[in-house]
Design a protein around this motif. Structure first.
Motif, PDB file in Angstrom:
ATOM      1  N   ASP A 111     -22.593  62.794-104.697  1.00 16.28           N
ATOM      2  CA  ASP A 111     -22.969  63.124-103.542  1.00 16.28           C
ATOM      3  C   ASP A 111     -24.448  63.304-103.190  1.00 16.28           C
ATOM      4  O   ASP A 111     -24.716  63.554-102.018  1.00 16.28           O
ATOM      5  CB  ASP A 111     -21.944  64.357-102.881  1.00 16.28           C
ATOM      6  CG  ASP A 111     -20.501  64.177-102.953  1.00 16.28           C
ATOM      7  OD1 ASP A 111     -19.979  62.919-102.841  1.00 16.28           O
ATOM      8  OD2 ASP A 111     -19.875  64.978-103.210  1.00 16.28           O
ATOM      9  N   GLY A 112     -25.077  63.468-104.235  1.00 18.03           N
ATOM     10  CA  GLY A 112     -26.505  63.582-104.218  1.00 18.03           C
ATOM     11  C   GLY A 112     -26.856  65.171-104.409  1.00 18.03           C
ATOM     12  O   GLY A 112     -28.239  65.409-104.465  1.00 18.03           O
ATOM     13  N   SER A 113     -26.049  65.938-104.384  1.00 18.41           N
ATOM     14  CA  SER A 113     -26.090  67.346-104.863  1.00 18.41           C
ATOM     15  C   SER A 113     -24.666  68.125-104.590  1.00 18.41           C
ATOM     16  O   SER A 113     -23.833  67.501-103.827  1.00 18.41           O
ATOM     17  CB  SER A 113     -27.022  68.039-103.574  1.00 18.41           C
ATOM     18  OG  SER A 113     -26.436  67.849-102.425  1.00 18.41           O
ATOM     19  N   PHE A 114     -24.496  69.228-105.185  1.00 17.42           N
ATOM     20  CA  PHE A 114     -23.308  69.973-104.996  1.00 17.42           C
ATOM     21  C   PHE A 114     -23.722  71.322-105.166  1.00 17.42           C
ATOM     22  O   PHE A 114     -24.319  71.768-105.998  1.00 17.42           O
ATOM     23  CB  PHE A 114     -22.275  69.404-106.082  1.00 17.42           C
ATOM     24  CG  PHE A 114     -21.000  70.004-105.789  1.00 17.42           C
ATOM     25  CD1 PHE A 114     -20.166  69.718-104.819  1.00 17.42           C
ATOM     26  CD2 PHE A 114     -20.601  71.115-106.592  1.00 17.42           C
ATOM     27  CE1 PHE A 114     -18.773  70.333-104.565  1.00 17.42           C
ATOM     28  CE2 PHE A 114     -19.045  71.610-106.578  1.00 17.42           C
ATOM     29  CZ  PHE A 114     -18.592  71.292-105.566  1.00 17.42           C
ATOM     30  N   GLU A 115     -23.132  71.960-104.117  1.00 17.50           N
ATOM     31  CA  GLU A 115     -23.123  73.762-103.946  1.00 17.50           C
ATOM     32  C   GLU A 115     -22.063  74.276-103.856  1.00 17.50           C
ATOM     33  O   GLU A 115     -21.110  73.830-102.902  1.00 17.50           O
ATOM     34  CB  GLU A 115     -24.172  74.136-103.162  1.00 17.50           C
ATOM     35  CG  GLU A 115     -25.531  73.449-103.021  1.00 17.50           C
ATOM     36  CD  GLU A 115     -26.393  73.718-102.007  1.00 17.50           C
ATOM     37  OE1 GLU A 115     -26.778  74.936-101.835  1.00 17.50           O
ATOM     38  OE2 GLU A 115     -26.605  72.812-101.106  1.00 17.50           O
ATOM     39  N   THR A 116     -21.649  75.379-104.556  1.00 14.49           N
ATOM     40  CA  THR A 116     -20.458  76.262-104.395  1.00 14.49           C
ATOM     41  C   THR A 116     -20.893  77.663-104.848  1.00 14.49           C
ATOM     42  O   THR A 116     -21.321  77.703-106.101  1.00 14.49           O
ATOM     43  CB  THR A 116     -19.235  75.719-105.072  1.00 14.49           C
ATOM     44  OG1 THR A 116     -18.139  76.789-104.683  1.00 14.49           O
ATOM     45  CG2 THR A 116     -19.417  75.584-106.541  1.00 14.49           C
ATOM     46  N   GLN A 117     -20.698  78.719-103.860  1.00 11.63           N
ATOM     47  CA  GLN A 117     -21.142  79.929-104.328  1.00 11.63           C
ATOM     48  C   GLN A 117     -19.925  80.687-104.980  1.00 11.63           C
ATOM     49  O   GLN A 117     -20.311  81.391-105.799  1.00 11.63           O
ATOM     50  CB  GLN A 117     -21.559  80.576-103.117  1.00 11.63           C
ATOM     51  CG  GLN A 117     -22.596  80.227-102.489  1.00 11.63           C
ATOM     52  CD  GLN A 117     -22.778  81.032-101.165  1.00 11.63           C
ATOM     53  OE1 GLN A 117     -22.528  82.413-100.893  1.00 11.63           O
ATOM     54  NE2 GLN A 117     -23.576  80.451-100.075  1.00 11.63           N
ATOM     55  N   ASP A 118     -18.643  80.136-104.854  1.00 10.84           N
ATOM     56  CA  ASP A 118     -17.456  80.413-105.429  1.00 10.84           C
ATOM     57  C   ASP A 118     -16.452  79.723-105.474  1.00 10.84           C
ATOM     58  O   ASP A 118     -15.749  79.456-104.520  1.00 10.84           O
ATOM     59  CB  ASP A 118     -17.079  81.782-104.592  1.00 10.84           C
ATOM     60  CG  ASP A 118     -15.982  82.690-105.311  1.00 10.84           C
ATOM     61  OD1 ASP A 118     -15.380  82.090-106.441  1.00 10.84           O
ATOM     62  OD2 ASP A 118     -15.785  83.829-105.066  1.00 10.84           O
TER      63      ASP A 118
END
Length: 141
Positions: free
Chosen positions: A56-63
């Motif tokens: 996806d070009g980046s991935f973020e998850t805080q939890d």
């Protein structure tokens, strides 16, 4: 990696190089100094959160435990916080990922995510230099 990691609350900052269907930990910093690159040396791409950053070009998850995008993922309840971006080499090929991760929930300010992306753009230049000069991972970021 230590300078980049010092700016964020995450315990770990890492560069994983993509080798076929495996991510190899090349540079790894643990704020607590308990783990090194060999501790998380190889992660199958299909089992990593990095696969999503590459796709996806980046991935973020805080939890991750609460992130429905990760339902059923092998590490959903292990690595809770992940913020990663792809690293692309000089030829335009995906070289791997640069990421901050932690076993606990962490937020990453947008400015720090933007910095992570900027470092990922520069990282391939330093990796070439590293192989020629013997520079350590600490000098990369």
């Amino acid at each position: 990696m230590s300078a980049l990691n010092a700016r964020v609350p995450h315990r770990f900052t890492a560069f994983y190089r993509l080798r076929h269907d495996v991510l190899a930990s090349i540079c790894f910093h643990d704020k607590l100094g308990e783990l090194d690159a060999s501790s998380l040396a190889d992660v199958p791409l299909k089992d990593s959160f990095c696969q999503f950053a590459l796709r996806d070009g980046s991935f973020e998850t805080q939890d991750a435990s609460l992130d429905q995008r990760l339902d059923g993922h092998a590490y959903q309840s292990v690595v809770l916080s992940y913020h990663g971006v792809p690293v692309v080499d000089a030829t335009g090929e995906v070289a791997g990922t640069l990421c901050h991760l932690d076993y606990v929930r962490q937020q990453l300010p947008r400015t720090e995510f933007d910095l992570l992306r900027a470092v990922a753009l520069l990282l391939p230049l330093h990796l070439d230099d590293r192989s020629a000069s013997g520079a350590s991972c600490q000098e990369l970021a």
